[in-house]
Design a protein around this motif. Structure first.
Motif, PDB file in Angstrom:
ATOM      1  N   LEU A   1     -11.789  -9.982 -55.700  1.00  0.00           N
ATOM      2  CA  LEU A   1     -10.594 -11.403 -55.610  1.00  0.00           C
ATOM      3  C   LEU A   1     -11.471 -12.464 -54.752  1.00  0.00           C
ATOM      4  N   SER A   2     -10.988 -14.024 -54.885  1.00  0.00           N
ATOM      5  CA  SER A   2     -12.302 -14.809 -53.660  1.00  0.00           C
ATOM      6  C   SER A   2     -10.937 -15.199 -52.736  1.00  0.00           C
ATOM      7  N   PHE A   3     -11.668 -15.190 -51.323  1.00  0.00           N
ATOM      8  CA  PHE A   3     -10.406 -16.241 -51.116  1.00  0.00           C
ATOM      9  C   PHE A   3     -11.287 -17.567 -51.215  1.00  0.00           C
ATOM     10  N   HIS A   4     -10.783 -19.033 -50.253  1.00  0.00           N
ATOM     11  CA  HIS A   4     -11.067 -19.549 -49.133  1.00  0.00           C
ATOM     12  C   HIS A   4     -10.255 -20.129 -48.067  1.00  0.00           C
ATOM     13  N   VAL A   5     -10.823 -19.743 -46.787  1.00  0.00           N
ATOM     14  CA  VAL A   5     -10.118 -20.431 -46.306  1.00  0.00           C
ATOM     15  C   VAL A   5      -9.750 -22.040 -44.893  1.00  0.00           C
ATOM     16  N   GLY A   6     -10.795 -22.747 -46.128  1.00  0.00           N
ATOM     17  CA  GLY A   6     -10.113 -24.116 -45.923  1.00  0.00           C
ATOM     18  C   GLY A   6     -11.698 -24.860 -45.657  1.00  0.00           C
ATOM     19  N   SER A   7     -12.130 -25.835 -46.077  1.00  0.00           N
ATOM     20  CA  SER A   7     -14.099 -26.115 -45.613  1.00  0.00           C
ATOM     21  C   SER A   7     -13.410 -27.162 -44.068  1.00  0.00           C
ATOM     22  N   GLY A   8     -14.598 -26.825 -43.528  1.00  0.00           N
ATOM     23  CA  GLY A   8     -14.780 -26.687 -41.745  1.00  0.00           C
ATOM     24  C   GLY A   8     -13.930 -26.014 -40.696  1.00  0.00           C
ATOM     25  N   CYS A   9     -13.790 -24.652 -41.420  1.00  0.00           N
ATOM     26  CA  CYS A   9     -12.541 -23.491 -40.970  1.00  0.00           C
ATOM     27  C   CYS A   9     -13.045 -23.557 -39.446  1.00  0.00           C
ATOM     28  N   GLN A  10     -11.726 -24.204 -38.612  1.00  0.00           N
ATOM     29  CA  GLN A  10     -12.053 -24.136 -36.774  1.00  0.00           C
ATOM     30  C   GLN A  10     -11.679 -22.913 -35.900  1.00  0.00           C
ATOM     31  N   ASN A  11     -10.862 -21.584 -36.785  1.00  0.00           N
ATOM     32  CA  ASN A  11     -11.241 -20.805 -36.393  1.00  0.00           C
ATOM     33  C   ASN A  11     -11.238 -19.341 -37.128  1.00  0.00           C
ATOM     34  N   PRO A  12     -12.316 -18.568 -36.925  1.00  0.00           N
ATOM     35  CA  PRO A  12     -12.889 -17.947 -36.544  1.00  0.00           C
ATOM     36  C   PRO A  12     -11.889 -16.683 -37.911  1.00  0.00           C
ATOM     37  N   HIS A  13     -10.295 -16.692 -36.937  1.00  0.00           N
ATOM     38  CA  HIS A  13      -9.661 -15.445 -37.066  1.00  0.00           C
ATOM     39  C   HIS A  13      -9.026 -15.718 -38.369  1.00  0.00           C
TER      40      HIS A  13
END
Ligand code: PLP
Length: 236
Positions: A1-13
């Motif tokens: 399973l893989s995910f990507h929270v978005g490049s340059g993530c602003q919120n570690p949560h």
């Protein structure tokens, strides 16, 4: 399973939420008989030193979430795909001022005051811009300040400045905000560190401007390494 929270993530949560969601997907997958053994937490880590949130803060949040949802000893493998984090620090961009315009705005004071009480704003046009190496800058939340390559007095007056690229297109700006810089001249250089990610690969030759020239440099540590390995390099 893989995910990507978005490049340059602003919120570690965002990572913590995605890890918690992944756990539910793992349970569903296992429930219908899939061999669920690998979690790939993707990219999104910072590439510029001092950016908020810092890498260490993200790592803390991610480790805590993994400890909770995928504790060690369950035979799970966890990997990441850091892109910007590795690629950004290896390149710097050097841009040259090719034109300059000073405009006087009435009625404001603070830095950049002229003798007549107006407010001096400087427009710098650079030989690279939004359609070249700096395409990702307009998406940044905080403008990235360049290093000014010029001998200046210790506390030079700063002026609100707008940085434009060379194409004459209205969107060819580095930032949507003004940045505070000293008075510079045509021919002066600005250096932007940490430009190895989402820069030249996103550039175009819009309006006939060629891609930026790339110069490869080798630090002294690497030269010594190459010598130790037996491939002698010439001076420089
Ligand atoms: C699937 C995947 N993994 C990793 C990355 C790297 O992301 P980042 O540069 O934000 O670390 C990207 C970037 O688009 C991606 O699409």
């Amino acid at each position: 399973l893989s995910f990507h929270v978005g490049s340059g993530c602003q919120n570690p949560h965002s990572f913590a939420q995605a890890i918690a969601d992944s756990r539910r997907v793992f349970e569903m997958g296992r429930g219908v008989g899939h061999d669920m053994s690998l979690l790939d937490i993707g990219g999104g880590f910072p590439g510029v030193k001092g950016s908020e949130p810092e890498f260490e803060e993200m790592a803390r949040v991610i480790n805590a979430a993994l400890a909770q949802d995928f504790p060690e000893g369950t035979g799970m493998e966890v990997i990441a795909e850091p892109g910007r984090f590795y690629a950004a620090p290896v390149c710097v961009a050097a841009v040259n001022i090719i034109a300059k315009k000073a405009v006087l705005q009435p009625g404001r004071t603070r830095s950049g005051c002229s003798e007549s009480g107006g407010h001096r704003k400087l427009l710098y046009y650079l030989n690279e811009g939004h359609y070249g190496t700096f395409r990702s800058f307009l998406r940044d939340h905080v403008p990235r300040m360049p290093i000014v390559v010029k001998e200046l007095c210790s506390k030079p007056p700063l002026f609100p400045c707008i940085l434009y690229g060379p194409t004459c297109d209205a969107f060819d700006k580095f930032f949507n905000k003004e940045v505070q810089l000293p008075e510079l001249d045509v021919g002066d250089w600005l250096i932007f560190p940490s430009m190895g990610a989402y820069s030249s690969v996103m550039s175009s030759t819009f309006n006939g401007f060629p891609p930026a020239t790339i110069c490869y440099m080798m630090g002294p540590e690497l030269r010594y390494l190459r010598r130790a390995q037996g491939s002698e390099l010439g001076p420089g």
